[in-house]
Design an enzyme around this catalytic site. Structure first.
Site, PDB file in Angstrom:
ATOM      1  N   ASP A  16       0.788  -1.232   0.000  1.00 34.49           N
ATOM      2  CA  ASP A  16       0.000   0.000   0.000  1.00 34.49           C
ATOM      3  C   ASP A  16       0.817   1.277   0.000  1.00 34.49           C
ATOM      4  O   ASP A  16       0.417   2.288   0.544  1.00 34.49           O
ATOM      5  CB  ASP A  16      -0.990  -0.014   1.165  1.00 34.49           C
ATOM      6  N   HIS A  51      -3.948  -2.691  -6.317  1.00 33.30           N
ATOM      7  CA  HIS A  51      -3.151  -1.536  -6.742  1.00 33.30           C
ATOM      8  C   HIS A  51      -4.077  -0.440  -7.260  1.00 33.30           C
ATOM      9  O   HIS A  51      -4.854  -0.666  -8.183  1.00 33.30           O
ATOM     10  CB  HIS A  51      -2.153  -1.953  -7.834  1.00 33.30           C
ATOM     11  N   THR A 107      -9.622  -5.448   1.108  1.00 32.53           N
ATOM     12  CA  THR A 107     -10.462  -5.896   2.218  1.00 32.53           C
ATOM     13  C   THR A 107     -11.293  -4.772   2.836  1.00 32.53           C
ATOM     14  O   THR A 107     -12.225  -5.043   3.593  1.00 32.53           O
ATOM     15  CB  THR A 107      -9.573  -6.469   3.342  1.00 32.53           C
ATOM     16  N   ARG A 109      -6.237   0.527   7.872  1.00 30.06           N
ATOM     17  CA  ARG A 109      -4.801   0.253   7.956  1.00 30.06           C
ATOM     18  C   ARG A 109      -4.217   0.814   9.241  1.00 30.06           C
ATOM     19  O   ARG A 109      -4.571   1.915   9.655  1.00 30.06           O
ATOM     20  CB  ARG A 109      -4.080   0.891   6.762  1.00 30.06           C
TER      21      ARG A 109
END
Ligand code: IMP
Ligand code: MG
Length: 333
Positions: A9, A39, A247, A251
């Site tokens: 990421d 991506h 998902t 993060r």
């Protein structure tokens, strides 16, 4: 040219898209584990979250290949073919292993994978188990993929022999490598530059440059050690709140980890560095077009990365769009 990063990421997709538009390669080949990676590319007012098709699709003069090391979920791939309109420009190596519905089921119901490791639930781990057990189905056996099946190593070698440019698009962060990462909180394969070359079937002596893509801070989805992690409230104070592309999980955020970055530069044999999300850490950098326009703090940070890692920072990203980059390759190389 090949590229990699930390825990994922970092904005690899956007950088590959920029390099494709700017450098005009004949081939962009995707490497990495499979559709566990997402991506992101913002292009012509649209947002793409690509899990199989290379982000280089934005450059219409390039062929888009998927290397044999990459797991393919035919349903995900065909959906992206429709979204991106890559059509005949896409080639899937005949030896890519296939993710079956049963692999996804296993990934999502295993307490170990789902709860302890916190996988993406995309079936990649179980599909790689099937592959290592020599039980996986290969892409050449899938009727729906027939029109795309090709010999990726052959195509890449032909292009290199003609002196044409090839970009290999790595996926997954370096810290998620099965061999070099924070085991067992890792993905199901090595993710270093050597693996990227191997995924596509290019010998190590054919690689000219390894672009290490680092974010100005670190993020991680899923469980596992994270040396420089900061509390979510602190990250919010900086205005940094992120969610995973595949998902949708929030993060975890941390400050730049020089030790991890140094190790990533070493094991990946980085020859150049891209720093992404510089604008999120240093808000004054939003919209900068030249190195000179960056804030003093941002310039100091770049200088510190270069001196600690011993590798030149040749590209910095200061916004979401494919063109929001400062490319210093012509001055620094
Ligand atoms: P798996 O690859 O789905 O088995 O998940 C294993 C670990 O790798 C989990 O922590 C995932 O969140 C992480 N992971 C795998 N691929 C990516 C990615 O592309 N970006 C970020 N994290 C990833
Ligand atoms: Mg991602």
């Amino acid at each position: 040219m090949s590229q990699v990063d930390n825990f994922g990421d970092e904005g690899k997709g956007k950088i590959v898209a920029y390099l494709a538009l700017n450098d005009k390669p004949k081939i962009v080949a995707r490497a990495g584990v499979g559709p566990n990676a997402g991506h992101t590319v913002h292009f012509r007012g649209k947002k793409f979250g690509l899990r199989q098709v290379p982000c280089g699709f934005v450059y219409e003069g390039a062929r888009m290949l998927i290397g044999s090391g990459v797991l393919v979920n035919p349903e995900v791939l065909l959906k992206e073919v429709a979204e991106t309109g890559v059509g005949e420009r896409l080639g899937v190596d005949m030896r890519c292993a296939i993710i079956e519905p049963g692999h996804i089921e296993q990934d999502r119901t295993s307490a170990h994978l789902k709860e302890k490791i916190g996988t993406t639930g995309t079936g990649c781990g179980p599909a790689n188990v099937a592959r290592v057990s020599r039980m996986a189905r290969l892409a050449e056996e899938v009727q729906d993929l027939r029109q795309f099946i090709t010999d990726v190593p052959r195509e890449v070698d032909d292009a290199l022999r003609r002196g044409e440019k090839v970009i290999l698009e790595g996926s997954q962060g370096f810290g998620l490598s099965l061999f070099h990462g924070t085991y067992p909180y890792v993905t199901s394969k090595d993710t270093s530059a050597s693996a990227i070359a191997s995924d596509v079937g290019v010998g190590p002596t054919k690689i000219d440059d390894v672009m290490l893509v680092l974010k100005a801070y670190v993020s991680r989805v899923g469980a596992g050690p994270f040396a420089t992690e900061i509390p979510q409230e602190k990250a919010e104070e900086f205005g940094i709140v992120e969610f995973g592309t595949v998902t949708g999980r929030r993060r975890r955020i941390g400050t730049f980890d020089f030790e991890l970055a140094k190790r990533a530069a070493m094991i990946n044999g980085a020859t150049q560095i891209t720093i992404t999300c510089l604008d999120r850490l240093f808000k004054e950098c939003v919209g900068a077009k030249k190195f000179e326009e960056l804030s003093a703090e941002a310039k100091d940070f770049i200088a510190k990365v270069e001196s600690e890692l011993g590798v030149p920072v040749t590209i910095v990203s200061v916004g979401q769009g494919v063109d929001d980059v400062i490319d210093m390759r012509s001055e620094k190389l």
